[in-house]
Design an enzyme around this catalytic site. Structure first.
Site, PDB file in Angstrom:
ATOM      1  CG  HIS A 136      -8.685   9.295 -29.856  1.00 40.51           C
ATOM      2  ND1 HIS A 136      -8.400   8.923 -28.558  1.00 40.51           N
ATOM      3  CD2 HIS A 136      -8.157   8.321 -30.647  1.00 40.51           C
ATOM      4  CE1 HIS A 136      -7.728   7.778 -28.564  1.00 40.51           C
ATOM      5  NE2 HIS A 136      -7.573   7.392 -29.820  1.00 40.51           N
ATOM      6  CG  ASP A 254      -6.582  -0.072 -31.544  1.00 41.89           C
ATOM      7  OD1 ASP A 254      -7.431  -0.508 -30.729  1.00 41.89           O
ATOM      8  OD2 ASP A 254      -6.462   1.134 -31.796  1.00 41.89           O
TER       9      ASP A 254
HETATM   10 ZN   LIG Z   1      -7.164   2.833 -31.023  1.00 41.46          ZN
END
Ligand SMILES: [Zn+2]
Length: 317
Positions: A136, A254
């Protein structure tokens, strides 16, 4: 010689973002325990991650961003001496402590050292068991638990410092690798292939359109078999056509069914399948060269089992 390297550093345990934060040091413990108990760790070439340098970080980040993170760390240290708070908040999910700077430099340094070792022929491939994660982190912004973009840095490093002409980045984290996209969009030397849950974090992020991005947004509750079918139809032909000389993986786990950070339905066998596909392409075009870096994965059991499954394929175990 062990074909698969395992890069980490104790500094990566010292970064933490406060009690109860899912991106916690115990994630690395869970992975280490699993590799120990399963015996998989014995087959890996373990190496200490060095610190990346500021000039390395500037391969993918603006000078001001790097200086800002350094400056926040210095301010925090002064603040703590004066009895102030122990964390500096970057966004509601992301904060740094006094160890974050070094941990982030080790995480980036792991990806760069792994790239050196793989291109130098010491290792066929490598897994970087590091935190903070990176996908990110944008060129000029830290967000979503990420400070510097480990995978984008390593990809740029392979191109700029080792003279490769074409590389690929594959991102199978449940979240959109918006930071990587921000850094590599429009760079024809880097093909980025990803799938991610959509709509989902980061929600307000405009999806870039560029010829070198192969995005597969998928709705919540998509199962592993459906993701495999899309990868087969969409990613693999593009990767074959790109003929990457090296492949970097943003390895987030995830999207696992047991991980409630996201709502996708992948299981260990899906990570085995995806890793096998990547390895086939790497063997055909890239002398097997793969550097995989840990991103997300917050259910400790599912994370540990999935990393083991991923590494077993990398190491032919
Ligand atoms: Zn993630």
């Amino acid at each position: 010689m062990n074909q698969t390297g395992y890069f980490s550093h104790r500094d990566c345990w010292k970064h933490e973002m406060g009690p109860g934060h899912p991106e916690c040091p115990e994630r690395l413990d869970a992975i280490e325990d699993r590799l120990l108990v399963s015996g998989v760790g014995d087959a890996l070439d373990r190496r200490e991650a060095p610190l990346a340098t500021v000039s390395d970080l500037e391969l993918a980040h603006g000078r001001m961003h790097v200086a800002a993170i350094r400056g926040m760390t210095d301010n925090l240290q002064e603040q703590i001496v004066a009895g102030g708070p122990t964390h500096a908040q970057i966004d509601p999910d992301t904060s740094l402590n006094v160890h974050t700077w070094n941990a982030a430099l080790r995480a980036a340094g792991a990806a760069l050292a792994a790239t050196d070792a793989v291109i130098g022929g010491e290792l066929e491939n490598a897994f970087c068991s590091v935190r903070p994660p990176g996908h990110h982190a944008c060129r000029d912004r830290a967000m979503g638990f990420c400070f510097f973009n480990n995978v984008a840095l390593a990809a740029r490093y392979a191109l700029e410092r080792h003279g490769l002409s074409r590389v690929a980045i594959i991102d199978f984290d449940v979240h959109h690798g918006n930071g990587t996209e921000d850094i590599v969009a429009g760079d024809p030397r880097i093909l980025m292939a990803s799938f991610y849950q959509h709509p989902f974090y980061p929600v307000d992020w405009p999806h870039r359109q560029a010829d070198n991005l192969v995005n597969l947004p998928v709705p919540a509750y998509t199962r592993g078999m459906d993701v495999r079918e899309m990868i087969d139809m969409v990613w693999l032909p593009r990767l074959e056509a790109h003929k990457p000389e090296m492949i970097f993986i943003s390895a987030g786990f995830d999207a696992h069914r047991e991980d409630d950070m996201g709502q996708l339905g992948l299981v260990e066998q899906d990570y085995v399948w995806i890793t096998t596909c990547i390895k086939d392409i790497a063997r055909r075009h890239a002398k097997g060269r793969i550097v995989s870096c840990l991103e997300g994965g917050y259910h400790l059991g599912a994370l540990a089992r999935s990393v083991e499954a991923h590494i077993r394929v990398l190491a032919d175990l």
